[in-house]
Design an enzyme around this catalytic site. Structure first.
Site, PDB file in Angstrom:
ATOM      1  N   THR A   1     -12.860  49.379  21.300  1.00 59.60           N
ATOM      2  CA  THR A   1     -12.001  48.355  21.893  1.00 59.60           C
ATOM      3  C   THR A   1     -12.316  48.118  23.355  1.00 59.60           C
ATOM      4  OG1 THR A   1     -10.222  48.865  20.327  1.00 59.60           O
ATOM      5  CG2 THR A   1      -9.592  47.741  22.353  1.00 59.60           C
TER       6      THR A   1
ATOM      7  N   THR B   1     -11.130  54.258  19.595  1.00 54.20           N
ATOM      8  CA  THR B   1     -10.086  55.276  19.470  1.00 54.20           C
ATOM      9  C   THR B   1      -9.856  55.733  18.034  1.00 54.20           C
ATOM     10  OG1 THR B   1      -8.352  53.586  19.337  1.00 54.20           O
ATOM     11  CG2 THR B   1      -8.893  54.456  21.529  1.00 54.20           C
ATOM     12  N   ASP B   2     -10.257  54.920  17.037  1.00 54.33           N
ATOM     13  CA  ASP B   2      -9.958  55.259  15.646  1.00 54.33           C
ATOM     14  C   ASP B   2     -10.520  56.615  15.246  1.00 54.33           C
ATOM     15  OD1 ASP B   2      -8.706  52.834  15.429  1.00 54.33           O
ATOM     16  OD2 ASP B   2      -9.835  52.163  13.675  1.00 54.33           O
TER      17      ASP B   2
ATOM     18  N   SER C   1     -15.195  52.061  16.043  1.00 59.88           N
ATOM     19  CA  SER C   1     -15.413  53.431  15.571  1.00 59.88           C
ATOM     20  C   SER C   1     -14.949  53.636  14.140  1.00 59.88           C
ATOM     21  CB  SER C   1     -14.721  54.436  16.503  1.00 59.88           C
ATOM     22  OG  SER C   1     -13.318  54.346  16.433  1.00 59.88           O
TER      23      SER C   1
END
Length: 354
Positions: free
Chosen positions: A19, A96-97, A63
């Protein structure tokens, strides 16, 4: 961006997408996609850079698209850049995933005292008030801080600093995206106070990176009310060499799952029991056919404090290295245990330290 002198001490930024590099796509119906280069991400600091940074673009992906092989590639790149003695630390920008998985794999294999710091963003680069620049500034400050040496791989996000081991994404959209519900942050960063870190804990010996990436199937199977053995058997039929159970509570499933776990371990498949619960250790307590004691008797390995995401990464790495079940159990017992000298979820005592 002003070019840095590669013959002077500097931080290396490994850009992988996420992101922090994403913008709304004109051709994708407004969908947000990773598009900015590392230089463009760094440019978001708008002249406030406090340490020289050299940028390397690894790839640009969300990710959620990453495979174990992609994560392995990031770890290889970290080792490559640390071969340069002028590199004082490494920052990895990442979605962040699955940051908790990649950062943990990097920590498991990190064989250098210099810090590696992961960061990212919850808001895209073209948001009205993006959080990426502040997170990146913090990560660069941590990567260049002498006090960060010896801590292994860290995550700096929303002004908080965490060990990679135990990290979890705790909110889908809040700017404070990450946490460690068991041990809390190990430090903070702010423009006013700089980098504040606890003293580094002793680290376990790093694990080697496999010479070849090799495909080893490791699956995650969830337990839930009424679950049967269908999903677990499907994983075994597909050739899984390892399985992580996302158990309930302190590490419990049910009778059908325990029975298939016993069959799987007898056939040489390594099964690890983790839990869907946010905090607390996995322990073999309950019986009655599906509890943790029954799983232990069936050959499953308790994960301790490691949650399913990081249990899967550790198991996948050890299987790729060809480790035995006994050695794998030892790694989970050690890496999933809580440090004895760390207060839980408290950083108040950090004020005034360096």
């Amino acid at each position: 961006m002003t070019p840095i002198d590669p013959a002077s001490p500097h931080v290396v930024l490994l850009a992988t997408g996420g992101t922090i590099s994403s913008r709304a796509s004109n051709g994708g119906g407004g969908a947000t996609v990773a598009s900015d280069t590392g230089e463009q991400v760094l440019a978001g600091l708008a002249g406030s850079l406090m340490y020289p940074v050299r940028v390397i673009d690894v790839f640009r992906k969300g990710s959620y698209l990453l495979t174990f092989e992609d994560m392995y590639g990031i770890c290889v790149k970290i080792r490559e850049v640390l071969n340069d003695p002028l590199v004082v630390g490494v920052v990895v920008t990442h979605g962040t995933d699955t940051m908790e998985e990649t950062a943990f794999l990097a920590d498991l294999t990190h064989n250098d005292s210099r810090p590696v710091v992961f960061t990212g963003a919850q808001r895209s680069a073209d948001a009205d008030d993006p959080d990426g620049p502040d997170n990146l500034a913090g990560a660069i400050a941590v990567a260049s801080a002498p006090s960060a040496a010896g801590h292994g791989v860290l995550v700096c996000f929303a002004g908080e600093i965490y060990n990679a081991c135990g990290l979890r994404k705790i909110h889908t959209s809040d700017l404070r995206a990450f946490g460690d519900p068991d041990l809390g942050p190990i430090g903070t960063f702010s423009q006013a106070e700089g980098v504040l870190l606890r003293e580094a804990r002793p680290r376990m010996a790093p694990l080697p990176l496999p010479d070849e990436r090799g495909q080893v199937r490791v699956d995650l199977v969830a337990a839930y009310p009424g679950a049967d053995e269908t999903h677990l058997r499907a994983s075994l039929t597909a050739g899984a060499k390892g399985v992580v159970l996302q158990a309930t509570g302190i590490g419990n499933v049910n009778v059908p799952l325990v029975e298939v776990v016993a069959e799987a371990t007898a056939a040489g498949v390594v099964v690890v029991t983790s839990t869907r619960v946010q905090a607390g250790p996995v322990k073999a307590v309950y019986g009655a056919g599906g509890g943790g004691r029954d799983l232990l008797a069936a050959g499953a390995i308790p994960s301790g404090l490691l949650r399913p995401s990081q249990s899967l990464i550790l198991l996948a790495l050890l299987l790729r290295l060809g480790w035995t079940r006994q050695d794998i159990a030892g790694q989970f017992a050690s890496r999933g245990s809580a440090p004895q000298d760390v207060p839980v979820a408290s950083i108040n005592h950090l004020k005034g330290t360096s």
